[in-house]
Design a protein around this motif. Structure first.
Motif, PDB file in Angstrom:
ATOM      1  N   LEU A   1       0.837  -1.197   0.000  1.00 48.48           N
ATOM      2  CA  LEU A   1       0.000   0.000   0.000  1.00 48.48           C
ATOM      3  C   LEU A   1       0.872   1.247   0.000  1.00 48.48           C
ATOM      4  N   ALA A   2       0.581   2.132  -0.945  1.00 42.02           N
ATOM      5  CA  ALA A   2       1.310   3.396  -0.982  1.00 42.02           C
ATOM      6  C   ALA A   2       0.859   4.321   0.141  1.00 42.02           C
ATOM      7  N   CYS A   3      -0.405   4.276   0.503  1.00 48.46           N
ATOM      8  CA  CYS A   3      -0.929   5.100   1.587  1.00 48.46           C
ATOM      9  C   CYS A   3      -2.096   4.372   2.240  1.00 48.46           C
ATOM     10  N   ARG A   4      -2.436   4.815   3.422  1.00 49.26           N
ATOM     11  CA  ARG A   4      -3.525   4.206   4.185  1.00 49.26           C
ATOM     12  C   ARG A   4      -4.468   5.298   4.660  1.00 49.26           C
TER      13      ARG A   4
ATOM     14  N   GLY B   1      -6.345   1.240   5.765  1.00 47.98           N
ATOM     15  CA  GLY B   1      -5.991   0.564   4.532  1.00 47.98           C
ATOM     16  C   GLY B   1      -6.548   1.240   3.304  1.00 47.98           C
ATOM     17  N   ASP B   2      -6.640   0.460   2.238  1.00 50.19           N
ATOM     18  CA  ASP B   2      -7.147   0.931   0.949  1.00 50.19           C
ATOM     19  C   ASP B   2      -8.593   0.491   0.814  1.00 50.19           C
ATOM     20  N   PRO B   3      -9.543   1.411   0.694  1.00 50.25           N
ATOM     21  CA  PRO B   3     -10.962   1.010   0.629  1.00 50.25           C
ATOM     22  C   PRO B   3     -11.291   0.166  -0.595  1.00 50.25           C
ATOM     23  N   VAL B   4     -10.604   0.420  -1.740  1.00 46.08           N
ATOM     24  CA  VAL B   4     -10.894  -0.351  -2.953  1.00 46.08           C
ATOM     25  C   VAL B   4     -10.441  -1.805  -2.786  1.00 46.08           C
ATOM     26  N   LEU B   5      -9.240  -1.989  -2.253  1.00 48.52           N
ATOM     27  CA  LEU B   5      -8.749  -3.352  -2.058  1.00 48.52           C
ATOM     28  C   LEU B   5      -9.553  -4.085  -0.989  1.00 48.52           C
ATOM     29  N   LEU B   6      -9.930  -3.387   0.068  1.00 48.97           N
ATOM     30  CA  LEU B   6     -10.737  -4.037   1.102  1.00 48.97           C
ATOM     31  C   LEU B   6     -12.104  -4.426   0.560  1.00 48.97           C
ATOM     32  N   GLU B   7     -12.671  -3.604  -0.282  1.00 49.17           N
ATOM     33  CA  GLU B   7     -13.955  -3.970  -0.885  1.00 49.17           C
ATOM     34  C   GLU B   7     -13.809  -5.199  -1.776  1.00 49.17           C
ATOM     35  N   ARG B   8     -12.678  -5.279  -2.519  1.00 43.71           N
ATOM     36  CA  ARG B   8     -12.455  -6.472  -3.333  1.00 43.71           C
ATOM     37  C   ARG B   8     -12.265  -7.700  -2.450  1.00 43.71           C
ATOM     38  N   LEU B   9     -11.589  -7.560  -1.324  1.00 41.48           N
ATOM     39  CA  LEU B   9     -11.423  -8.684  -0.394  1.00 41.48           C
ATOM     40  C   LEU B   9     -12.773  -9.207   0.070  1.00 41.48           C
ATOM     41  N   VAL B  10     -13.650  -8.306   0.527  1.00 43.43           N
ATOM     42  CA  VAL B  10     -14.959  -8.726   1.025  1.00 43.43           C
ATOM     43  C   VAL B  10     -15.799  -9.301  -0.113  1.00 43.43           C
ATOM     44  N   THR B  11     -15.737  -8.675  -1.290  1.00 43.20           N
ATOM     45  CA  THR B  11     -16.512  -9.170  -2.433  1.00 43.20           C
ATOM     46  C   THR B  11     -16.100 -10.591  -2.806  1.00 43.20           C
ATOM     47  N   ASN B  12     -14.806 -10.849  -2.846  1.00 45.87           N
ATOM     48  CA  ASN B  12     -14.342 -12.191  -3.196  1.00 45.87           C
ATOM     49  C   ASN B  12     -14.779 -13.229  -2.171  1.00 45.87           C
ATOM     50  N   LEU B  13     -14.738 -12.858  -0.884  1.00 45.51           N
ATOM     51  CA  LEU B  13     -15.159 -13.805   0.152  1.00 45.51           C
ATOM     52  C   LEU B  13     -16.642 -14.120   0.044  1.00 45.51           C
TER      53      LEU B  13
ATOM     54  N   HIS C   1      -2.244  -5.332   4.114  1.00 48.00           N
ATOM     55  CA  HIS C   1      -2.732  -4.534   5.248  1.00 48.00           C
ATOM     56  C   HIS C   1      -2.144  -5.011   6.575  1.00 48.00           C
ATOM     57  N   ASP C   2      -1.015  -5.736   6.509  1.00 44.25           N
ATOM     58  CA  ASP C   2      -0.365  -6.267   7.717  1.00 44.25           C
ATOM     59  C   ASP C   2      -1.252  -7.248   8.463  1.00 44.25           C
ATOM     60  N   GLY C   3      -2.073  -7.951   7.741  1.00 44.99           N
ATOM     61  CA  GLY C   3      -2.956  -8.946   8.355  1.00 44.99           C
ATOM     62  C   GLY C   3      -2.721 -10.308   7.726  1.00 44.99           C
ATOM     63  N   GLU C   4      -3.674 -11.193   7.915  1.00 45.06           N
ATOM     64  CA  GLU C   4      -3.586 -12.529   7.333  1.00 45.06           C
ATOM     65  C   GLU C   4      -4.982 -13.098   7.161  1.00 45.06           C
ATOM     66  N   ALA C   5      -5.099 -14.033   6.241  1.00 47.50           N
ATOM     67  CA  ALA C   5      -6.357 -14.734   5.990  1.00 47.50           C
ATOM     68  C   ALA C   5      -6.113 -16.226   6.159  1.00 47.50           C
TER      69      ALA C   5
ATOM     70  N   ASP D   1     -11.289 -16.646   8.135  1.00 49.96           N
ATOM     71  CA  ASP D   1     -11.034 -15.569   9.096  1.00 49.96           C
ATOM     72  C   ASP D   1     -10.002 -14.614   8.502  1.00 49.96           C
ATOM     73  N   VAL D   2     -10.288 -13.327   8.596  1.00 45.16           N
ATOM     74  CA  VAL D   2      -9.373 -12.294   8.115  1.00 45.16           C
ATOM     75  C   VAL D   2      -9.001 -11.409   9.299  1.00 45.16           C
ATOM     76  N   ARG D   3      -7.726 -11.370   9.604  1.00 45.77           N
ATOM     77  CA  ARG D   3      -7.222 -10.525  10.699  1.00 45.77           C
ATOM     78  C   ARG D   3      -6.625  -9.253  10.114  1.00 45.77           C
ATOM     79  N   LEU D   4      -7.102  -8.113  10.603  1.00 47.58           N
ATOM     80  CA  LEU D   4      -6.622  -6.814  10.149  1.00 47.58           C
ATOM     81  C   LEU D   4      -6.323  -5.951  11.365  1.00 47.58           C
ATOM     82  N   PRO D   5      -5.205  -5.237  11.378  1.00 52.10           N
ATOM     83  CA  PRO D   5      -4.918  -4.349  12.520  1.00 52.10           C
ATOM     84  C   PRO D   5      -5.883  -3.177  12.528  1.00 52.10           C
ATOM     85  N   PRO D   6      -6.302  -2.740  13.705  1.00 49.09           N
ATOM     86  CA  PRO D   6      -7.204  -1.589  13.771  1.00 49.09           C
ATOM     87  C   PRO D   6      -6.509  -0.315  13.334  1.00 49.09           C
ATOM     88  N   HIS D   7      -7.284   0.680  13.055  1.00 47.31           N
ATOM     89  CA  HIS D   7      -6.741   1.976  12.639  1.00 47.31           C
ATOM     90  C   HIS D   7      -5.852   2.542  13.741  1.00 47.31           C
TER      91      HIS D   7
END
Length: 397
Positions: A242-245, A283-295, A368-372, A385-391
């Motif tokens: 990620l270039a920015c969060r 994180g990146d809202p576009v990538l997170l939306e793709r993650l949820v969509t794929n799941l 996003h420094d997490g894991e699936a 299960d998807v682990r993501l660090p909080p903001h």
């Protein structure tokens, strides 16, 4: 019990010092023993006068009964007394030397073990740095370096070699990702042209049944290829990191995805249930939306008619997606995150999918420094299960 290198070095230092101390003790004992006079030899070399009187007034053990100043000691008595004194002196000296040396050796050995432990820890500290850096490396995270400071010894050379290897690996992975991204981008245009030509051909009223059947088959193949290319582009983007969060409301993203896929759920005959407490991640809202969509799409696709999908947001893991469906072997659950990997049976029946959905999920989570992680459901289906660090807790920018 397995000993660490530090423990072995400490034991080696202490053992070598103990052996050196024992050798020194033996040499010292031999030198002192050879320098002390032997009782019999000492007495034999000494001249004894036969006119040495007993002290005046000597009584008891000091002189025989009736002895007086005129009586002289016998020479053999003088020799015997001298031999006893010299022998006692020799024995006492050697015993004192042994006891004192043993105590000093034990104290010195304890100090040697302590200082050996300290020296081993300082010597192995660069190795701990190298090990810690190596454990944090992944295919998509090769930006860490050791940058070891210190003298140009073997450990410094090892650390510099390791950093150089990471530089070469990083360049290789970046080149590979750029190639995938560029190739995927270049393939999108001809696929779009092919789709347009097929649709124009199918729109021709003079097209026969065979041509229409062939065109529909080509459209399905083209659509699958486009999805695969799009998946490769997303995968390459997420692998670059990620270039920015920015703060992202994960619950709102999930609610949007569930609403978007409602028609697909209705068509598949699957009930979608959600539990969405507020949760913000960085994180990146576009990538997170793709993650949820794929799941969600994966849970709907590989399901039974009349089945269910549960989507839940929590603390740890941040997102859990459960679904009914065919039984997934326990040893194959982790393999579904590999690109183009499908399981046997009904999970391979849908040829419209390219096999990149869960690979993208894992890649986005890692970015996003997490894991699936995935595991089979108790009665079939899959739990992801998807682990993501909080903001505010993200470690990389």
């Amino acid at each position: 019990m397995r000993l660490s290198i530090r423990n072995r070095l400490t034991a080696l230092y202490g053992g070598l010092f103990l052996l050196a101390g024992l050798a020194l003790l033996v040499i010292n004992y031999a030198l002192v023993n050879s320098s002390l006079p032997d009782a019999a030899g000492f007495v034999a070399t000494q001249p004894f006068s036969t006119s040495v009187p007993y002290p005046a007034g000597a009584t008891g053990a000091d002189a025989p009964a009736g002895a007086g100043p005129a009586l002289a000691r016998p020479p053999h008595a003088i020799r015997a007394a001298t031999e006893i004194v010299v022998s006692d002196y020799r024995s006492t000296t050697l015993s004192t030397l042994l006891v004192g040396s043993a105590i000093a050796l034990l104290v010195a050995a304890a100090l040697a073990v302590f200082f050996g432990w300290v020296m081993a820890s300082r010597t192995l500290r660069p190795l701990h740095t190298i090990t810690s850096t190596a454990r944090k490396l992944e295919a998509g995270r090769l930006d860490r370096r050791i940058n070891l400071d210190g003298p140009g010894d073997e450990l410094k050379e090892l650390a510099d070699t390791f950093d150089g290897m990471l530089d070469r690996l990083g360049e290789s992975f970046d080149s590979q990702k750029r190639f995938v991204a560029n190739a995927s981008h270049e393939l999108r245009t001809p696929l779009a042209v092919q789709r347009t030509l097929i649709e124009v051909a199918l729109a021709d009223p003079e097209a026969g049944p065979e041509l229409r059947k062939l065109g529909e088959h080509l459209l399905l193949t083209n659509e699958r290829s486009e999805r695969m290319i799009e998946g490769l582009l997303v995968l390459a983007r997420s692998d670059r990191g990620l270039a920015c969060r920015s703060p992202v409301r994960l619950d709102e993203v999930v609610a949007t995805v569930v609403e978007t896929t409602a028609a697909q759920a209705t068509e598949a005959g699957v009930t979608v249930e959600t539990r969405l407490p507020a949760r913000t991640v960085a994180g990146d809202p576009v990538l997170l939306e793709r993650l949820v969509t794929n799941l969600v799409a994966n849970a709907l696709t590989y399901n039974f008619h009349g089945g269910w999908v549960h989507v839940e947001i929590g603390g740890d893991p941040a997102l859990t997606v459960r679904n009914s469906g065919p039984v997934v072997p326990a040893d194959a659950a982790a393999a579904i995150f590999e690109p183009f990997r499908r399981l046997d049976g009904e999970r391979t029946g849908d040829s419209r999918n390219a096999g990149l959905g869960l690979s993208i999920v894992r890649s986005v989570a890692a970015a996003h420094d997490g894991e699936a992680t995935a595991r089979p459901g108790a009665r079939g289906g899959l739990i992801v299960d998807v682990r993501l660090p909080p903001h505010g807790d993200s470690t990389r920018s």
